[in-house]
Design a protein around this motif. Structure first.
Motif, PDB file in Angstrom:
ATOM      1  N   TYR A  12       0.845  -1.192   0.000  1.00 34.12           N
ATOM      2  CA  TYR A  12       0.000   0.000   0.000  1.00 34.12           C
ATOM      3  C   TYR A  12       0.876   1.236   0.000  1.00 34.12           C
ATOM      4  N   SER A  13       0.357   2.300  -0.570  1.00 33.23           N
ATOM      5  CA  SER A  13       1.088   3.562  -0.561  1.00 33.23           C
ATOM      6  C   SER A  13       0.097   4.709  -0.470  1.00 33.23           C
ATOM      7  N   ASN A  14       0.472   5.750   0.253  1.00 33.75           N
ATOM      8  CA  ASN A  14      -0.323   6.969   0.312  1.00 33.75           C
ATOM      9  C   ASN A  14       0.251   8.040  -0.602  1.00 33.75           C
ATOM     10  N   ASP A  15       1.276   7.711  -1.371  1.00 34.12           N
ATOM     11  CA  ASP A  15       1.879   8.667  -2.283  1.00 34.12           C
ATOM     12  C   ASP A  15       0.998   8.832  -3.518  1.00 34.12           C
ATOM     13  N   THR A  16       0.810  10.066  -3.957  1.00 39.36           N
ATOM     14  CA  THR A  16      -0.020  10.306  -5.138  1.00 39.36           C
ATOM     15  C   THR A  16       0.658   9.844  -6.417  1.00 39.36           C
ATOM     16  N   ASP A  17       1.955   9.535  -6.335  1.00 35.86           N
ATOM     17  CA  ASP A  17       2.660   9.050  -7.517  1.00 35.86           C
ATOM     18  C   ASP A  17       3.148   7.612  -7.326  1.00 35.86           C
ATOM     19  N   PHE A  93     -12.495  11.006  -1.584  1.00 36.95           N
ATOM     20  CA  PHE A  93     -12.095  10.647  -0.234  1.00 36.95           C
ATOM     21  C   PHE A  93     -10.854  11.441   0.137  1.00 36.95           C
ATOM     22  N   GLY A  94     -10.482  11.395   1.405  1.00 33.90           N
ATOM     23  CA  GLY A  94      -9.428  12.256   1.899  1.00 33.90           C
ATOM     24  C   GLY A  94      -8.026  11.717   1.815  1.00 33.90           C
ATOM     25  N   CYS A  95      -7.828  10.480   1.393  1.00 34.33           N
ATOM     26  CA  CYS A  95      -6.465   9.963   1.302  1.00 34.33           C
ATOM     27  C   CYS A  95      -6.179   9.518  -0.121  1.00 34.33           C
ATOM     28  N   ASP A  96      -4.955   9.155  -0.345  1.00 34.97           N
ATOM     29  CA  ASP A  96      -4.504   8.830  -1.697  1.00 34.97           C
ATOM     30  C   ASP A  96      -3.910   7.436  -1.761  1.00 34.97           C
ATOM     31  N   SER A  97      -4.573   6.458  -1.172  1.00 34.56           N
ATOM     32  CA  SER A  97      -3.961   5.127  -1.125  1.00 34.56           C
ATOM     33  C   SER A  97      -4.232   4.347  -2.390  1.00 34.56           C
TER      34      SER A  97
END
Length: 104
Positions: A12-17, A93-97
């Protein structure tokens, strides 16, 4: 003939890239993921083919568990590269996973 299935690898990653690339030798690959309300849009690309976009968002409140989100179809036997990347933040939604769970 039954397809060979390797154990899925999950990240998993919360990075937008966020990007993951894996290689395999064979004739096809599938992408398994769980659609949820904290997921967004990603793209998947095999070798130099045009990318396919997938929406992993689902706000129904009911999980359908891991499901086949994408399949390469039958490829010429050989080594192939698959890249899955997050398109960018999703305003639903509020995150970028981005769940990265390729299964060859």
């Amino acid at each position: 003939m039954h397809p060979l299935t390797l154990s899925p690898h999950t990240a998993y990653s919360n990075d937008t890239d966020a990007v993951v690339t894996f290689s395999f030798v064979g004739v096809g690959a599938s992408y398994l993921a769980e659609k949820r309300d904290d997921r967004g849009i990603c793209q998947i690309q095999v070798d130099d083919e045009s990318p396919t976009y997938m929406d992993l968002y689902d706000n129904s409140g009911f999980s359908q568990g891991l499901q086949a989100i994408w399949s390469s179809g039958t490829l010429v036997y050989g080594q192939h590269n698959v890249t899955i990347s997050q398109v960018g933040p999703d305003s639903r939604f509020g995150c970028d996973s981005l769940p990265l769970a390729p299964c060859v």
